[in-house]
Design a protein around this motif. Structure first.
Motif, PDB file in Angstrom:
ATOM      1  N   LEU A 290       0.697  -1.309  -0.080  1.00  0.00           N
ATOM      2  CA  LEU A 290      -0.027   0.004   0.147  1.00  0.00           C
ATOM      3  C   LEU A 290       0.864   1.332  -0.199  1.00  0.00           C
ATOM      4  O   LEU A 290       0.297   2.358  -0.219  1.00  0.00           O
ATOM      5  CB  LEU A 290      -0.918  -0.024   1.264  1.00  0.00           C
ATOM      6  CG  LEU A 290      -1.840  -1.056   1.265  1.00  0.00           C
ATOM      7  CD1 LEU A 290      -2.373  -1.282   2.808  1.00  0.00           C
ATOM      8  CD2 LEU A 290      -3.135  -1.070   0.443  1.00  0.00           C
TER       9      LEU A 290
ATOM     10  N   LEU B  60      -4.449   5.820   1.313  1.00  0.00           N
ATOM     11  CA  LEU B  60      -3.956   4.488   1.608  1.00  0.00           C
ATOM     12  C   LEU B  60      -2.926   4.274   2.449  1.00  0.00           C
ATOM     13  O   LEU B  60      -2.742   3.367   3.432  1.00  0.00           O
ATOM     14  CB  LEU B  60      -3.939   3.456   0.556  1.00  0.00           C
ATOM     15  CG  LEU B  60      -5.032   3.255  -0.491  1.00  0.00           C
ATOM     16  CD1 LEU B  60      -4.716   2.128  -1.556  1.00  0.00           C
ATOM     17  CD2 LEU B  60      -6.365   2.836   0.381  1.00  0.00           C
TER      18      LEU B  60
ATOM     19  N   SER C  34       3.492   0.951  -4.037  1.00  0.00           N
ATOM     20  CA  SER C  34       2.653   0.275  -4.689  1.00  0.00           C
ATOM     21  C   SER C  34       2.812   0.014  -6.203  1.00  0.00           C
ATOM     22  O   SER C  34       1.824  -0.412  -6.837  1.00  0.00           O
ATOM     23  CB  SER C  34       1.085   1.221  -4.860  1.00  0.00           C
ATOM     24  OG  SER C  34       0.724   1.237  -3.473  1.00  0.00           O
TER      25      SER C  34
END
Ligand code: GLU
Ligand code: MG
Length: 437
Positions: free
Chosen positions: A274, A338, A277
């Protein structure tokens, strides 16, 4: 700009960290629209503008970008266009959370933290490559030459960032050729992630308008030094008192701070999916580049993935109010919502489980013998996006925090991105991503 009207752009940052949206022709002075139409499958468009197929949404479905008016940016580029945009959440037509919106995920994580009486203060420190017309031959790392050749453009950028409300602090010449770093004041809640998005878009727009190019890509040339996004974090209570520091604790961390950091270290392999990525992210996360490559925490150690940051003693700001930790295995191909949401989820797991401090690693972990790494429970960070995705699906806590729709969408998007890079060597990967980010 036409008199009396302007285009307002309503934007969302997708799972590839590309900020997309729609522009609406508005009368000047008209209130911001509460939202615009959008399409669920847009969340999984790859950085290369391809879409995984099949996917659960296909050509079907509509949703809304719901405007967060507090994020409105209005500024004018010198002799150039006006920028007017607001950041949005992505929701169903009826306003319900479809579970696909990264910004909504971060909001949920902040609410969970605040339910424990804890408030996150954070800042995204961003490195990037800047090529301006006439900047000439490469200049030495950290040099005044590089900084001054960038003037008066550097000051113009900082003025624009100030007007955009992102509280810029420093624009510094970094180590690698053509590399700069932007830092911003820390902020509570999701503001720091919004600022990461806003600052990138303002820098890109201003640089492009001035005839240059800016790239926040993690690596520009294989084997070289990368551009990271370092996330500074600290925890505070409801009354604005700092909670991370205890001069007697391991690394100067309070019991709560040790647990928060231990949670982040525990979940690092999965977090990488995350926070780093893209396929090219793993070309950056190599030992000896100060980018971080092992699951460890260190005191003022730039090879540690979680770094306890230095404090200035004898100044007017008390140590406990400066004290913060820095997560280093992030880059600009990761969605900032994220990134921050996942760091909170991991840290909160450490707090709820009462984890104790991980061992402090105050050397380059790649120089420790395998047996010593094993003894201290340290492992190499994933070495590819595929490996990081496998660690994420296996991490029940992070998957539960993200929720099934977001995990599914992320996996579909990222596995497609891996396929789209098949056969590219490291240099080709760098070129491909550098042209996009
Ligand atoms: N450029 C390094 C990276 O890839 C970080 C250098 C620094 O410590 O500022 O993260
Ligand atoms: Mg730096």
């Amino acid at each position: 700009m036409a008199d009396g009207h302007h285009i307002t752009h309503y934007l969302v940052t997708d799972l590839a960290a590309i900020t997309r949206g729609r522009g609406v022709w508005d009368a000047k002075g008209a209130p911001l629209k509460s939202g615009v139409g959008w399409v669920p499958v847009n969340q999984i468009i790859s950085p290369f503008d391809t879409i995984a197929s099949p996917n659960p949404w296909g050509s079907h479905g509509d949703c809304r970008l719901r405007t967060d008016a507090s994020t409105l940016v209005e500024l004018s580029l010198a002799e150039g266009p006006d920028l007017r945009f607001a950041l949005c959440d992505m929701a169903g037509l009826d306003g319900t959370d479809l579970g696909l919106c990264a910004r909504s995920f971060l909001r949920r994580m902040i609410a969970e933290l605040e339910a424990e009486g804890l408030y996150i203060l954070s800042s995204f420190e961003q490195e990037f490559w800047l090529d301006m017309p006439g900047s000439g031959e490469p200049t030495p790392g950290f040099s005044y030459q590089r900084a001054i050749r960038n003037e008066p453009f550097g000051a113009q950028i900082m003025t624009l960032l100030e007007q955009a409300g992102v509280a810029p602090e420093m624009l510094l010449a970094e180590f690698a050729a053509d590399q700069f770093e932007l830092t911003m004041e820390p902020s509570y809640g999701m503001v720091s992630a919004d600022r990461a998005v806003i600052s990138r878009e303002v820098v890109r727009a201003a640089v492009h308008h001035a005839g240059g190019s800016a790239s926040f890509c993690p690596l520009r040339a294989a084997g070289g030094v990368g551009s990271g996004v370092h996330v500074h974090l600290s925890l505070w209570d409801r009354d604005g008192q700092p909670l991370l520091h205890d001069p007697e604790g391991t690394g100067g961390l309070s019991i709560l701070g040790q647990a928060f950091c231990a949670g982040i270290v525990r979940h690092m392999p999965a977090l990488c999916a995350l926070t780093a990525s893209s396929v090219v992210s793993y070309e950056r996360l190599q030992p000896h580049r100060w980018s971080s490559a092992y699951t460890c925490m260190g005191d003022r150690n730039r090879e540690a993935t979680l770094r306890i940051c230095p404090v200035v003693t004898g100044g007017s700001t008390p140590v406990e109010r400066q004290f913060n930790v820095e997560y280093r295995a992030a880059d600009a191909t990761a969605n900032p919502y994220l990134v921050l949401g996942a760091l909170i989820a991991a840290g909160l797991d450490g707090i709820r489980s009462g984890m104790t401090a991980p061992p402090l690693v105050n050397c380059d972990p790649s120089e420790l013998p395998e047996a010593e790494l094993a003894r201290r429970g340290i492992e190499r960070l994933p070495q590819s996006l595929g490996e990081a995705l496998d660690r994420l699906v296996a991490d029940e806590l992070l998957c539960a925090a993200l929720g099934a729709p977001l995990v599914e969408a992320f996996m579909i998007a990222k596995r497609h991105e891996i396929d789209a890079c098949a056969g590219l060597d490291a240099d080709a990967l760098c070129r491909r991503y550098a042209a996009i980010y």
